[in-house]
Design a protein around this motif. Structure first.
Motif, mmCIF file in Angstrom:
data_model
loop_
_atom_site.group_PDB
_atom_site.id
_atom_site.type_symbol
_atom_site.label_atom_id
_atom_site.label_comp_id
_atom_site.label_asym_id
_atom_site.label_seq_id
_atom_site.Cartn_x
_atom_site.Cartn_y
_atom_site.Cartn_z
ATOM 1 N N HIS A 1 -6.071 23.913 43.213
ATOM 2 C CA HIS A 1 -5.585 22.536 43.269
ATOM 3 C C HIS A 1 -5.803 21.941 44.660
ATOM 4 N N ARG A 2 -5.872 20.630 44.683
ATOM 5 C CA ARG A 2 -6.068 19.913 45.945
ATOM 6 C C ARG A 2 -4.863 19.067 46.299
ATOM 7 N N VAL A 3 -4.217 18.466 45.289
ATOM 8 C CA VAL A 3 -3.093 17.559 45.510
ATOM 9 C C VAL A 3 -1.821 18.366 45.744
ATOM 10 N N GLN A 4 -1.003 17.981 46.722
ATOM 11 C CA GLN A 4 0.167 18.769 47.097
ATOM 12 C C GLN A 4 1.143 18.970 45.950
ATOM 13 N N ARG A 5 1.396 17.919 45.150
ATOM 14 C CA ARG A 5 2.390 18.048 44.081
ATOM 15 C C ARG A 5 1.958 19.110 43.057
ATOM 16 N N ARG A 6 0.647 19.235 42.845
ATOM 17 C CA ARG A 6 0.171 20.236 41.889
ATOM 18 C C ARG A 6 0.135 21.628 42.518
ATOM 19 N N ILE A 7 -0.090 21.674 43.806
ATOM 20 C CA ILE A 7 0.009 22.955 44.521
ATOM 21 C C ILE A 7 1.439 23.482 44.406
ATOM 22 N N GLU A 8 2.405 22.602 44.638
ATOM 23 C CA GLU A 8 3.808 23.011 44.559
ATOM 24 C C GLU A 8 4.196 23.393 43.138
#
Length: 503
Positions: A424-431
């Motif tokens: 993932h690249r986007v922080q919300r999806r990483i979290e």
């Protein structure tokens, strides 16, 4: 087949059994007729029983003749992996994660435990083995929802369950950090290159901080920039955890990598007790002399008062001494090899690792200093722990030993759950990705606990492997076209697991 109530011209209602399996209506049997409502309902019940009896005589029978078996096999429409849902799905609900009314959440967690992969490959697994056609974009949108609406609830559920199994007592917590790398080259505000515990120094990464309880049950986590100093990650997580659950007299256990004057001051200011690994070779000379003067025998330990608020526990282990000597020999062998090859330069003279044994002669020749080696040998087998608690030294040593549980958590997360690399690249999806791994590890730990409680010798990995061999078969009856679902539990291992967990 179905029951039909047909009203005649005389007003009498006939109760019939009708079949439409060929596409045309065919009356199989007239059960009776009546104009009285109660009698009609009785006849309807009799008709249903007749249908049940007829279809029952035609139920799947794998012990019957060969042509019956062939007909049944031709009627198989699906064979799905069902064991994980029976085993892990049950534990998922027992922990309390069923409160999250989103079936995709359950599917993603169970897939992470059984077939960890990228989200795209996960949708492929769900399609092939669970017959769930879920577009990967639907998964991504759900990850956004998980991050925005459910992440905090996940940690609360995990905490409440851990509280129950620990008899409502959580007064000691264990903290450590690891790094998780990305399959990417570019950096951003979160994904940064830094010291990688996976040896992936060229990859962007995040720092993951994890808080667990006694027994290694996960309590809380957070992520930080990939180049964040790990010593600055501990207090934010512990403070947030303490505030959220209003805990008093919390004792924090962490290794020497998190030891700093700043952290000790912050822990004391926050009213926390602490047990931290001490860097005993880096203390002042007076304290060094006291440590080396202890002359401890195997498994012995002694307490040295540092100040009115804190003390140092020093222990000695022959096993640790042999390991220290072995590691030093390996390091020296490597240094000598590099010296002979001429690979070492003036830039190699530093205090990193075994380079501390090197010195340079006449600005030309690099050699190993024997006195440094002899000085280092004095510390073989010694380990230090600094604390401000009133616990006995035995309790302090025992609590510190439990740090292996958090090391195991990281090992399981990285190997069995394959938390990295992250795509993932986007922080919300990483979290959200980390959140799913957190829940999966919670299920893993509860499975481990229940196996032990039930007296089983199975490991969680072995139990999951057995569950993955249990299938559910969807069959269309060759005559009635009725759909039947059957779970196949044949082998002794499968039967024992089913009996153990009552499914």
């Amino acid at each position: 087949m179905f029951v039909r109530k047909k009203q005649n011209k005389s007003g009498v209602i006939s109760v019939q059994v009708v079949d439409k399996s060929t596409g045309r209506y065919r009356m199989l049997r007239t059960i009776g007729s009546s104009s009285i409502g109660s009698e009609v309902e009785r006849l309807v019940g009799e008709a249903k029983q007749w249908i049940k009896k007829q279809t029952g005589s035609q139920e799947l029978d794998f012990t019957d003749y060969a042509h019956h078996t062939k007909l049944v096999l031709q009627g198989i429409e699906q064979i799905a992996v069902h064991g994980p849902a029976l085993l892990l799905g049950k534990i998922f609900d027992e922990v309390g994660f069923g409160q999250i009314k989103q079936d995709l959440f359950r599917q993603l967690v169970l897939a992470r435990l059984c077939y960890p992969a990228s989200k795209l490959k996960t949708t492929d697994y769900l399609s092939k083995y669970q017959f769930l056609d879920i577009d990967v974009q639907v998964v991504y949108r759900y990850l956004d929802k998980l991050y925005k609406e459910q992440k905090e609830l996940v940690q609360q559920i995990s905490y409440q369950h851990t509280l129950r199994i620990l008899d409502n007592k959580i007064n000691v917590v264990f903290y450590d950090v690891t790094t998780v790398y990305f399959e990417a080259e570019s950096e951003d505000d979160l994904r940064r290159t830094g010291f990688s515990k996976d040896g992936k120094h060229q990859h962007p990464q995040i720092v993951l901080g994890l808080l667990v309880s006694k027994g290694g049950y996960p309590l809380a986590y957070d992520i930080f920039k990939g180049n964040q100093f790990e010593g600055h990650t501990m207090l934010p997580i512990i403070n947030a955890f303490q505030a959220k659950y209003n805990l008093d007299k919390l004792v924090v256990v962490a290794d020497a990598g998190l030891l700093s004057k700043e952290n000790i001051q912050l822990l004391e200011q926050g009213g926390y007790g602490y047990i931290l690994g001490a860097r005993i070779k880096s203390v002042n000379n007076e304290l060094k002399e006291k440590i080396l003067a202890l002359k401890l025998a195997n498994a012995e330990s002694q307490t040295i008062e540092i100040d009115p608020e804190s003390k140092l526990i020093v222990s000695y282990s022959q096993v640790r001494a042999r390991k220290d000597a072995h590691n030093r020999k390996r390091g020296l062998d490597k240094l000598e090899k590099h010296i002979k090859s001429g690979k070492l330069t003036k830039a190699s003279i530093n205090n990193r690792g075994y380079n501390k044994y090197l010195h340079i002669e006449n600005e030309i020749k690099i050699s190993i200093r024997p006195e440094k080696i002899e000085e280092d040998k004095k510390w073989d087998g010694l380990k230090g722990y600094i604390t401000n608690t009133n616990l006995t030294k035995e309790d302090i040593l025992e609590n510190y030993k439990d740090l292996w549980q958090i090391e195991k958590a990281f090992r399981v997360a990285k190997s069995d759950l394959e938390i990295r690399p992250i795509y993932h690249r986007v922080q919300r999806r990483i979290e959200a990705h980390i959140c799913i791994a957190f829940v999966a590890y919670k299920i893993y730990k509860e499975l481990e606990r229940q196996l032990k409680t039930k007296g089983s010798t199975l490991s969680p990995e072995k139990a999951i492997d057995i569950a993955k061999t249990i299938y559910a078969v969807k069959v269309k009856h060759p005559v009635t076209k009725e759909i039947t679902y059957t779970t196949i539990i044949n082998s002794e291992q499968q039967q024992n697991l089913a009996k153990l967990f009552d499914f």
